[in-house]
Design an enzyme around this catalytic site. Structure first.
Site, PDB file in Angstrom:
ATOM      1  N   GLY A 137     -10.043  -1.752 -17.900  1.00  0.00           N
ATOM      2  CA  GLY A 137      -8.619  -1.453 -17.921  1.00  0.00           C
ATOM      3  C   GLY A 137      -8.194  -0.717 -16.674  1.00  0.00           C
TER       4      GLY A 137
ATOM      5  N   CYS B 139      -9.490  -2.219 -23.387  1.00  0.00           N
ATOM      6  CA  CYS B 139      -9.724  -0.780 -23.218  1.00  0.00           C
ATOM      7  C   CYS B 139     -11.196  -0.466 -23.027  1.00  0.00           C
ATOM      8  CB  CYS B 139      -9.260   0.005 -24.451  1.00  0.00           C
ATOM      9  SG  CYS B 139      -7.680  -0.471 -25.123  1.00  0.00           S
TER      10      CYS B 139
ATOM     11  N   ASN C 162     -10.386   1.174 -28.826  1.00  0.00           N
ATOM     12  CA  ASN C 162     -10.583  -0.133 -28.188  1.00  0.00           C
ATOM     13  C   ASN C 162     -10.590  -1.175 -29.286  1.00  0.00           C
ATOM     14  OD1 ASN C 162     -11.303  -2.325 -26.576  1.00  0.00           O
ATOM     15  ND2 ASN C 162     -13.475  -1.813 -26.591  1.00  0.00           N
ATOM     16  N   GLY C 163      -9.663  -2.115 -29.245  1.00  0.00           N
ATOM     17  CA  GLY C 163      -9.604  -3.160 -30.259  1.00  0.00           C
ATOM     18  C   GLY C 163      -8.182  -3.549 -30.577  1.00  0.00           C
TER      19      GLY C 163
ATOM     20  N   TYR D 285     -18.041 -12.478 -19.859  1.00  0.00           N
ATOM     21  CA  TYR D 285     -17.094 -12.047 -18.828  1.00  0.00           C
ATOM     22  C   TYR D 285     -16.829 -10.545 -18.762  1.00  0.00           C
ATOM     23  CZ  TYR D 285     -12.611 -11.544 -16.372  1.00  0.00           C
ATOM     24  OH  TYR D 285     -11.615 -11.147 -15.531  1.00  0.00           O
TER      25      TYR D 285
END
Length: 581
Positions: free
Chosen positions: A114, A88, A188-189, A329
């Site tokens: 995302g 996310c 996010n997580g 990345y």
């Protein structure tokens, strides 16, 4: 409740430029939970890298599979893109009359985090307005939809998911009403104790509308006995374990919170008119002309309202364990993540590979786009030209109709096209950021050799990935990771390259310098800062199957096995008990 600071206090002071609607600040400074990261210098003295070399031609498919030894590795894992997926990206904006439009632009900048769904929640006259949809940000929103999101505060979310039919209801931000009003949240997580918390809440009568672990946080806030709202968030965060960078929107506040380990990034900035912005990456701040101020610290809760910016510490002495894969990345090269330039990190990783895993070559190329900066570093250090040997198509849709006469490596060829003029008759070093299952790497090597490369030497700008992530990154189970199944030489033989080298783990840590202890390396070491307490853990932060029509086992595809040794021990104990009975 754990000890928290007795009063709301101001974090590191801002210095806003004059504006028509300036924000005020409380007088007390907040001491930083940990020291500001320092840039480490590059060192060329390291231990030998992971490297394997051979002059053998391209080998056949490696045909070892636990399910079926006769099944080729490629067929078993399919032909999709095998890279780990960041789950996310989140945005929060307070104090700008065009908050929803700025949120929309910021989500564009975070689209790489995302692509499956996007949403924005704005607040106007103490009422939440929400629009969410499946697809890219540009597909979900248009002028008329943004007109339906008035207000000077907003939060937004982009998400990646695995599979499933019931996608829309899992697209964030979520908005929930409870006895003291409404609240919106974007997360996010990934919470490693989601199953236990959900089961406990359901036993007490809670009804879930999604399969997202984010909804657990909303339920915990709603049932909390604490007042005011901020302490409800603290109460909820003390019960969850794992990774979370969240932004909340109440009727008059934007609240940002980050887990005590700081697994996922969250930064704070300011626009020239005084509006405060939170985002997963600094690239989102750049697009909407917000100046980067600082990170939201691990274990910190930041509140923005008409009184200004205030801060509350969830833990007095958090231990940062920031995701190293952000620098390898996930994040864009133009972002600053955890106080470090992503571009500088990746270039340094390429330089290390050139120093520790040199090879005679004529040209250096990258697997675009994530391998480009490391390849530039490798080429500069090795004194070899960098060329665009692979061209990536940015217009590949979600589905393609393949001709009846099957095309070998069809999926990869749609995305990557070799440049024969660069490759023909050349000894080529190709730099990629990681190898996960190895299927894509083998096809890339084959493409390059079919285009005339005489030698192909793979250089990977990360250590071998041996562990699955439980903190908000979609990675395969450990059993599917090629580096967990094979030696470096076996991987080289499988992908068909003339040599293969990974970034040495100790060299990575040396490059990070004094910041090294602050990073999470679980995917490389198998040592998890927050151990999963359940036998199964969701591998994605926002799995899309609804999970409402059956047991958890009915959505098994969204879970990966955690602690296989523990499971084996429990299974053995059960067998012994059954035998005794």
């Amino acid at each position: 409740m754990a000890a928290i600071s007795s009063s709301l206090s101001k974090p590191t002071p801002f210095h806003p430029t004059p504006s028509k609607t300036p924000l005020s600040f409380s007088p007390k400074p907040l001491s930083k939970p940990f020291s500001t990261p320092k840039t480490a210098s590059f060192s060329s003295t390291h231990k030998a890298p992971f490297i394997a070399s051979s002059k053998n031609p391209i080998s056949g498919f490696f045909s070892e599979s636990k399910r079926n030894p006769e099944t080729p590795f490629d067929d078993y894992f399919g032909d999709d893109d095998e890279k780990p997926r960041e789950e996310c990206g989140v945005v929060g904006i307070y104090g700008d009359p065009e908050a929803s439009r700025l949120c929309y632009l910021a989500l564009h900048a975070l689209q790489h985090r995302g692509q499956e769904g996007a949403g924005i929640v704005s607040v106007h006259n103490e009422v939440h307005h929400s629009i969410t949809g499946v697809g890219l940000v540009s597909e979900v929103f248009n002028q008329s939809k943004l007109d339906q999101l008035p207000g000077d505060s907003a939060i937004g979310h982009v998400r990646y998911s695995t599979a499933g039919a019931s996608m829309l209801k899992n697209v964030q931000p979520f908005v929930a009403g409870y006895r003291f009003g409404s609240v919106g949240v974007a997360h996010n997580g990934n919470l490693v104790n989601y199953r236990a918390l959900r089961a406990k809440l359901e036993d007490s009568g809670s009804i879930f509308n999604t399969s997202s672990d984010t909804e657990v946080v909303l339920h915990l806030i709603a049932i909390s006995k604490h007042r005011p709202f901020l302490l409800r968030i603290v109460d909820a965060c003390e019960q969850v374990e794992g990774a979370y960078s969240m932004v909340f929107a109440t009727k008059d506040k934007i609240v940002a919170v980050r887990d005590p380990h700081g697994f996922r990034p969250l930064v704070m900035g300011r626009r020239s008119n005084g509006a405060v912005v939170f985002a997963s990456e600094t690239c989102a701040l750049d697009l909407i002309e917000a100046t980067y101020e600082r990170e939201v610290f691990p274990g910190e809760l930041v509140v923005v309202d008409k009184e200004g910016v205030q801060s509350l510490c969830l833990m007095a002495h958090p231990e940062p364990k920031q995701c190293i894969f952000e620098h390898i990345y996930f994040a864009l090269p133009n972002s600053v993540i955890f106080g470090r330039s992503v571009y500088d990190s990746r270039r340094a990783f390429g330089e290390i590979l050139a120093t520790e895993a040199p090879v005679d070559c004529d040209v250096v190329i990258a697997v675009p786009d994530s391998g480009v900066v490391a390849a530039l570093g490798y080429a500069a250090k090795a004194g070899v030209p960098f060329q665009q040997g692979l061209i990536r198509s940015h217009y590949v849709g979600r589905t393609f109709i393949e001709p009846s006469q099957k095309i070998r490596d069809f999926g990869v060829k749609l995305k990557l096209s070799p440049v024969r003029a660069v490759l023909e008759g050349k000894r080529v070093v190709v730099v990629d950021d990681s190898i996960v299952r190895g299927t894509t790497s083998s096809k890339i090597v084959r493409l390059l050799k079919e285009a005339g490369a005489t030698e192909v030497h793979m250089r990977i700008a990360s250590p071998p990935i041996i562990g699955s992530c439980y903190y908000g990154v979609d990675t395969p189970s450990s059993e599917e990771l090629i580096s967990n199944r094979m030696s470096v030489e076996e991987i080289r033989n499988y992908i068909g390259s003339d040599s293969l080298a990974f970034l040495p783990f100790d060299s990575l840590q040396k490059q990070l310098g004094t910041d090294s202890p602050n990073f999470c390396y679980a995917c490389f070491s198998g040592k998890y800062p927050v151990e999963p307490k359940e036998l199964k853990v969701k591998k994605t932060g926002d799995f899309v199957d609804d999970g409402l029509t059956g047991s958890f086992e009915s959505i098994d595809g969204g879970w990966v096995q955690a602690n296989p040794k523990e499971k084996e021990e429990k299974d053995n104990n059960k067998s012994e008990i059954a035998f005794l009975n």
